[in-house]
Design a protein around this motif. Structure first.
Motif, mmCIF file in Angstrom:
data_model
loop_
_atom_site.group_PDB
_atom_site.id
_atom_site.type_symbol
_atom_site.label_atom_id
_atom_site.label_comp_id
_atom_site.label_asym_id
_atom_site.label_seq_id
_atom_site.Cartn_x
_atom_site.Cartn_y
_atom_site.Cartn_z
ATOM 1 N N TYR A 1 0.824 -1.213 0.000
ATOM 2 C CA TYR A 1 0.000 0.000 0.000
ATOM 3 C C TYR A 1 0.856 1.260 0.000
ATOM 4 C CZ TYR A 1 -3.203 3.646 1.444
ATOM 5 O OH TYR A 1 -3.917 4.822 1.506
ATOM 6 N N LEU A 2 1.883 1.273 0.830
ATOM 7 C CA LEU A 2 2.743 2.454 0.907
ATOM 8 C C LEU A 2 3.509 2.676 -0.394
ATOM 9 C CD1 LEU A 2 4.101 2.057 4.552
ATOM 10 C CD2 LEU A 2 2.374 3.673 3.722
ATOM 11 N N LEU A 3 3.934 1.593 -1.041
ATOM 12 C CA LEU A 3 4.593 1.715 -2.347
ATOM 13 C C LEU A 3 3.609 2.207 -3.404
ATOM 14 C CD1 LEU A 3 6.846 -1.484 -2.506
ATOM 15 C CD2 LEU A 3 7.631 0.885 -2.606
ATOM 16 N N GLY A 4 2.425 1.613 -3.410
ATOM 17 C CA GLY A 4 1.416 2.002 -4.392
ATOM 18 C C GLY A 4 0.974 3.442 -4.249
ATOM 19 N N SER A 5 1.091 3.978 -3.028
ATOM 20 C CA SER A 5 0.649 5.350 -2.767
ATOM 21 C C SER A 5 1.534 6.408 -3.409
ATOM 22 C CB SER A 5 0.561 5.596 -1.254
ATOM 23 O OG SER A 5 -0.516 4.885 -0.683
ATOM 24 N N PHE A 6 2.722 5.993 -3.879
ATOM 25 C CA PHE A 6 3.552 6.933 -4.645
ATOM 26 C C PHE A 6 2.927 7.078 -6.030
ATOM 27 C CE2 PHE A 6 6.736 5.615 -1.493
ATOM 28 C CZ PHE A 6 7.241 6.848 -1.131
ATOM 29 N N ASN A 7 1.945 7.951 -6.126
ATOM 30 C CA ASN A 7 1.203 8.090 -7.374
ATOM 31 C C ASN A 7 2.047 8.820 -8.408
ATOM 32 O OD1 ASN A 7 -0.791 9.414 -9.345
ATOM 33 N ND2 ASN A 7 -2.059 7.940 -8.249
ATOM 34 N N GLY B 1 4.258 -1.721 -8.834
ATOM 35 C CA GLY B 1 3.537 -2.986 -8.731
ATOM 36 C C GLY B 1 4.479 -4.165 -8.707
ATOM 37 N N VAL B 2 5.494 -4.129 -9.556
ATOM 38 C CA VAL B 2 6.479 -5.211 -9.618
ATOM 39 C C VAL B 2 7.282 -5.292 -8.325
ATOM 40 C CG1 VAL B 2 8.587 -5.995 -10.768
ATOM 41 C CG2 VAL B 2 6.670 -5.162 -12.132
ATOM 42 N N ILE B 3 7.752 -4.153 -7.832
ATOM 43 C CA ILE B 3 8.559 -4.131 -6.607
ATOM 44 C C ILE B 3 7.755 -4.648 -5.414
ATOM 45 C CG2 ILE B 3 9.737 -2.633 -4.952
ATOM 46 C CD1 ILE B 3 10.490 -0.839 -7.353
ATOM 47 N N ALA B 4 6.501 -4.207 -5.311
ATOM 48 C CA ALA B 4 5.640 -4.671 -4.217
ATOM 49 C C ALA B 4 5.486 -6.185 -4.261
ATOM 50 C CB ALA B 4 4.281 -3.987 -4.297
ATOM 51 N N ALA C 1 0.638 -8.083 -0.939
ATOM 52 C CA ALA C 1 1.454 -6.950 -1.381
ATOM 53 C C ALA C 1 0.926 -6.375 -2.692
ATOM 54 C CB ALA C 1 2.907 -7.389 -1.545
ATOM 55 N N GLY C 2 0.526 -7.256 -3.608
ATOM 56 C CA GLY C 2 -0.005 -6.798 -4.889
ATOM 57 C C GLY C 2 -1.315 -6.048 -4.734
ATOM 58 N N ALA C 3 -2.222 -6.603 -3.932
ATOM 59 C CA ALA C 3 -3.499 -5.934 -3.690
ATOM 60 C C ALA C 3 -3.279 -4.598 -2.992
ATOM 61 C CB ALA C 3 -4.411 -6.828 -2.860
ATOM 62 N N ALA D 1 -2.297 -2.505 -11.529
ATOM 63 C CA ALA D 1 -3.023 -3.777 -11.478
ATOM 64 C C ALA D 1 -2.489 -4.739 -12.532
ATOM 65 C CB ALA D 1 -4.515 -3.550 -11.687
ATOM 66 N N ALA D 2 -2.201 -4.234 -13.723
ATOM 67 C CA ALA D 2 -1.674 -5.081 -14.793
ATOM 68 C C ALA D 2 -0.316 -5.651 -14.408
ATOM 69 C CB ALA D 2 -1.558 -4.284 -16.093
ATOM 70 N N ALA D 3 0.537 -4.815 -13.793
ATOM 71 C CA ALA D 3 1.855 -5.281 -13.357
ATOM 72 C C ALA D 3 1.721 -6.361 -12.287
ATOM 73 C CB ALA D 3 2.669 -4.102 -12.819
ATOM 74 N N VAL D 4 0.820 -6.138 -11.349
ATOM 75 C CA VAL D 4 0.591 -7.108 -10.279
ATOM 76 C C VAL D 4 0.042 -8.414 -10.845
ATOM 77 C CG1 VAL D 4 -0.852 -7.599 -8.259
ATOM 78 C CG2 VAL D 4 0.299 -5.384 -8.462
ATOM 79 N N MET D 5 -0.934 -8.307 -11.733
ATOM 80 C CA MET D 5 -1.521 -9.491 -12.355
ATOM 81 C C MET D 5 -0.461 -10.295 -13.103
ATOM 82 S SD MET D 5 -4.965 -7.502 -13.621
ATOM 83 C CE MET D 5 -5.353 -8.601 -14.965
ATOM 84 N N PHE D 6 0.436 -9.587 -13.794
ATOM 85 C CA PHE D 6 1.497 -10.258 -14.539
ATOM 86 C C PHE D 6 2.437 -11.008 -13.598
ATOM 87 C CE2 PHE D 6 5.583 -10.614 -16.681
ATOM 88 C CZ PHE D 6 5.208 -11.050 -17.946
ATOM 89 N N MET D 7 2.752 -10.403 -12.475
ATOM 90 C CA MET D 7 3.643 -11.037 -11.513
ATOM 91 C C MET D 7 3.011 -12.277 -10.895
ATOM 92 S SD MET D 7 6.529 -9.400 -11.437
ATOM 93 C CE MET D 7 7.258 -9.910 -9.883
#
Length: 207
Positions: free
Chosen positions: A15-21, A67-70, A95-97, A120-126
């Motif tokens: 969440y904290l990583l994703g928040s870097f918009n 997304g990938v890093i998370a 982590a992805g969600a 979401a696409a990056a997370v789905m791919f991972m």
């Protein structure tokens, strides 16, 4: 108990990583609050419309990277779940969600973020690159035919959920829940787009 805490930690880190918009950050570098221009969405499509291709390229890279890093962090934490012969990483899912939730509702920017497409696409791919490539193919086809990015996004994420239930992919119930959660978060952020699609007022992508 320890596993639950690790999964929660993965969720928070994501969440904290994703928040870097990325689009908000790039917009500020360009002297604009992207949330106050165009469709008011802090995402790639609006960045492309308002700031142009170079800014959109930075957003593209940033949204995918977080997304990938998370997911890599979640995978590294190593909390796995088993269902018969199937095994999935619960910490990866968390982590992805979390990354998608952070992108959509970033704590650093007043909980006003994007619509979750790229992250979401990056997370789905991972999580499942085969199912993601199938969904991506549908997304590209829909956007090419209709020029509606929102419609392509909604259909692609819905297809990803449907694929998660296909026995041949050997997914656990946790994967099904993860896929459903990702789709809900992405589609919820597109509720205004859905209304415009139904009324014929949705903006088309200009190539």
């Amino acid at each position: 108990m320890i596993d639950i805490l690790v999964v929660f930690a993965a969720l928070c880190i994501g969440y904290l990583l994703g928040s870097f918009n990325t689009s908000v950050i790039v917009g500020k570098l360009y002297g604009k609050d992207i949330r106050r221009h165009g469709s008011n969405s802090a995402g790639l499509t609006n960045t492309l419309r308002v700031l142009g291709k170079s800014a959109a390229a930075f957003v593209l890279a940033g949204d995918i990277a977080k997304g990938v890093i998370a997911c890599l962090i979640g995978l590294r934490l190593g909390v796995d779940v088993y269902s018969g012969e199937a095994v999935d990483s619960l910490s990866l899912f968390a982590a992805g969600a979390g990354a998608v939730a952070g992108h959509n509702w970033p704590v650093y920017f007043g909980f006003k973020g994007g619509k979750g497409l790229l992250t979401a696409a990056a997370v789905m791919f991972m999580v499942d690159w085969v199912a993601t490539l199938i969904s991506l193919g549908v997304f590209i086809m829909i956007v090419a035919l209709t020029r509606y990015v929102s419609l392509g996004t909604i259909l692609a994420t819905t297809l990803f959920v449907a694929i998660s239930f296909v026995p041949a992919f050997g997914n656990t119930i946790y994967f099904n829940m993860f896929a459903g959660l990702i789709a809900v978060m992405v589609i919820f952020k597109h509720k205004e787009n859905i209304q415009r699609l139904l009324s014929g007022r949705e903006n088309r992508l200009t190539f």
